[in-house]
Design a protein around this motif. Sequence first.
Motif, PDB file in Angstrom:
ATOM      1  N   THR A  31      37.365  39.026  42.673  1.00  0.00           N
ATOM      2  CA  THR A  31      38.597  39.798  42.874  1.00  0.00           C
ATOM      3  C   THR A  31      39.676  39.340  41.903  1.00  0.00           C
ATOM      4  N   TRP A  32      40.553  40.299  41.606  1.00  0.00           N
ATOM      5  CA  TRP A  32      41.771  40.023  40.851  1.00  0.00           C
ATOM      6  C   TRP A  32      42.924  40.292  41.806  1.00  0.00           C
ATOM      7  N   THR A  33      43.796  39.330  41.996  1.00  0.00           N
ATOM      8  CA  THR A  33      44.996  39.531  42.804  1.00  0.00           C
ATOM      9  C   THR A  33      46.198  39.364  41.887  1.00  0.00           C
ATOM     10  N   PHE A  34      47.039  40.385  41.863  1.00  0.00           N
ATOM     11  CA  PHE A  34      48.192  40.394  40.968  1.00  0.00           C
ATOM     12  C   PHE A  34      49.443  39.963  41.707  1.00  0.00           C
ATOM     13  N   ASP A  35      50.483  39.593  40.943  1.00  0.00           N
ATOM     14  CA  ASP A  35      51.695  39.027  41.530  1.00  0.00           C
ATOM     15  C   ASP A  35      52.396  39.961  42.508  1.00  0.00           C
ATOM     16  N   GLY A  36      52.132  41.257  42.433  1.00  0.00           N
ATOM     17  CA  GLY A  36      52.707  42.201  43.399  1.00  0.00           C
ATOM     18  C   GLY A  36      51.947  42.246  44.704  1.00  0.00           C
ATOM     19  N   GLY A  37      50.785  41.571  44.771  1.00  0.00           N
ATOM     20  CA  GLY A  37      50.027  41.479  46.008  1.00  0.00           C
ATOM     21  C   GLY A  37      48.768  42.330  46.067  1.00  0.00           C
ATOM     22  N   ILE A  38      48.583  43.252  45.125  1.00  0.00           N
ATOM     23  CA  ILE A  38      47.395  44.099  45.175  1.00  0.00           C
ATOM     24  C   ILE A  38      46.168  43.306  44.722  1.00  0.00           C
ATOM     25  N   THR A  39      45.060  43.521  45.424  1.00  0.00           N
ATOM     26  CA  THR A  39      43.797  42.891  45.067  1.00  0.00           C
ATOM     27  C   THR A  39      42.819  43.975  44.643  1.00  0.00           C
ATOM     28  N   VAL A  40      42.150  43.747  43.523  1.00  0.00           N
ATOM     29  CA  VAL A  40      41.237  44.719  42.932  1.00  0.00           C
ATOM     30  C   VAL A  40      39.849  44.099  42.845  1.00  0.00           C
ATOM     31  N   PRO A  41      38.806  44.836  43.291  1.00  0.00           N
ATOM     32  CA  PRO A  41      37.456  44.315  43.099  1.00  0.00           C
ATOM     33  C   PRO A  41      37.085  44.342  41.619  1.00  0.00           C
ATOM     34  N   ALA A  42      36.497  43.267  41.143  1.00  0.00           N
ATOM     35  CA  ALA A  42      36.139  43.147  39.734  1.00  0.00           C
ATOM     36  C   ALA A  42      34.709  42.623  39.629  1.00  0.00           C
ATOM     37  N   SER A  43      34.141  42.788  38.446  1.00  0.00           N
ATOM     38  CA  SER A  43      32.774  42.342  38.199  1.00  0.00           C
ATOM     39  C   SER A  43      32.528  42.340  36.705  1.00  0.00           C
ATOM     40  N   SER A  44      31.428  41.738  36.304  1.00  0.00           N
ATOM     41  CA  SER A  44      30.975  41.943  34.936  1.00  0.00           C
ATOM     42  C   SER A  44      30.532  43.393  34.815  1.00  0.00           C
ATOM     43  N   SER A  54      25.733  42.678  38.720  1.00  0.00           N
ATOM     44  CA  SER A  54      27.066  43.248  38.498  1.00  0.00           C
ATOM     45  C   SER A  54      27.321  44.291  39.565  1.00  0.00           C
ATOM     46  N   ARG A  55      28.563  44.701  39.688  1.00  0.00           N
ATOM     47  CA  ARG A  55      28.919  45.740  40.655  1.00  0.00           C
ATOM     48  C   ARG A  55      29.430  46.958  39.897  1.00  0.00           C
ATOM     49  N   ALA A  56      28.751  48.069  40.050  1.00  0.00           N
ATOM     50  CA  ALA A  56      29.164  49.296  39.379  1.00  0.00           C
ATOM     51  C   ALA A  56      30.464  49.849  39.975  1.00  0.00           C
ATOM     52  N   ASP A  57      30.779  49.487  41.225  1.00  0.00           N
ATOM     53  CA  ASP A  57      31.972  50.018  41.904  1.00  0.00           C
ATOM     54  C   ASP A  57      33.211  49.141  41.723  1.00  0.00           C
ATOM     55  N   ALA A  58      33.163  48.232  40.754  1.00  0.00           N
ATOM     56  CA  ALA A  58      34.302  47.340  40.515  1.00  0.00           C
ATOM     57  C   ALA A  58      34.782  47.495  39.074  1.00  0.00           C
ATOM     58  N   VAL A  59      35.973  47.010  38.814  1.00  0.00           N
ATOM     59  CA  VAL A  59      36.551  47.057  37.475  1.00  0.00           C
ATOM     60  C   VAL A  59      35.993  45.877  36.677  1.00  0.00           C
ATOM     61  N   ASP A  60      35.534  46.159  35.458  1.00  0.00           N
ATOM     62  CA  ASP A  60      35.070  45.061  34.618  1.00  0.00           C
ATOM     63  C   ASP A  60      36.135  44.739  33.570  1.00  0.00           C
ATOM     64  N   PRO A  61      36.105  43.534  33.003  1.00  0.00           N
ATOM     65  CA  PRO A  61      37.150  43.131  32.058  1.00  0.00           C
ATOM     66  C   PRO A  61      37.292  44.066  30.859  1.00  0.00           C
ATOM     67  N   GLU A  62      36.181  44.605  30.368  1.00  0.00           N
ATOM     68  CA  GLU A  62      36.256  45.480  29.197  1.00  0.00           C
ATOM     69  C   GLU A  62      36.995  46.774  29.519  1.00  0.00           C
ATOM     70  N   GLU A  63      36.683  47.394  30.667  1.00  0.00           N
ATOM     71  CA  GLU A  63      37.394  48.628  31.007  1.00  0.00           C
ATOM     72  C   GLU A  63      38.835  48.342  31.410  1.00  0.00           C
ATOM     73  N   ALA A  64      39.112  47.173  31.969  1.00  0.00           N
ATOM     74  CA  ALA A  64      40.497  46.794  32.275  1.00  0.00           C
ATOM     75  C   ALA A  64      41.296  46.619  30.989  1.00  0.00           C
ATOM     76  N   PHE A  65      40.658  46.067  29.965  1.00  0.00           N
ATOM     77  CA  PHE A  65      41.290  45.910  28.657  1.00  0.00           C
ATOM     78  C   PHE A  65      41.656  47.277  28.084  1.00  0.00           C
TER      79      PHE A  65
END
Length: 163
Positions: A31-44, A54-65
Amino acid sequence: MSDGEHLYTATIRWARAGGDFLGAAYDRGHTWTFDGGITVPASSSPLVVPLPWSRADAVDPEEAFVAAIASCHMLVFLSIAAKKRYLIETYEDVARGVMTPNEHGRLWVSRVVLDPSIAWAGQRRPDPATIAAMHHLTHRECFIANSVRTEIVVAGVDDTPPH
């Protein structure tokens, strides 16, 4: 922190949940938790580490970039349009990141293509040359674009934006 500095935080959490860690057969979900409090599922990315590790239903670092670049570009573009008194009704960008090997054979996100579709409203509407100039200014002013060496282009506007 000194004047002019801004701090941004994200908390990244992962815990082993079975599998063969030493054999690289373990879940990359976290998970990624941001300073505003939202938590996002993440994966490779499943393109990098195959399912089921890996999890297809999560945000990966490349697509977040790619999303960070596109989001920054949009926010700066909206600001420029507002200052120039051009009314935007909607802005949608189907951004694409391309990962290629670098000169050392290591993969990197070498190019991000932004493809915004903008619905203008109101009496004043910019012509294509003005829109292109606004995208170039946006690229120069975007914090994220100024932070990376990835080539960032706007489809239909340019192939080599000024830096």
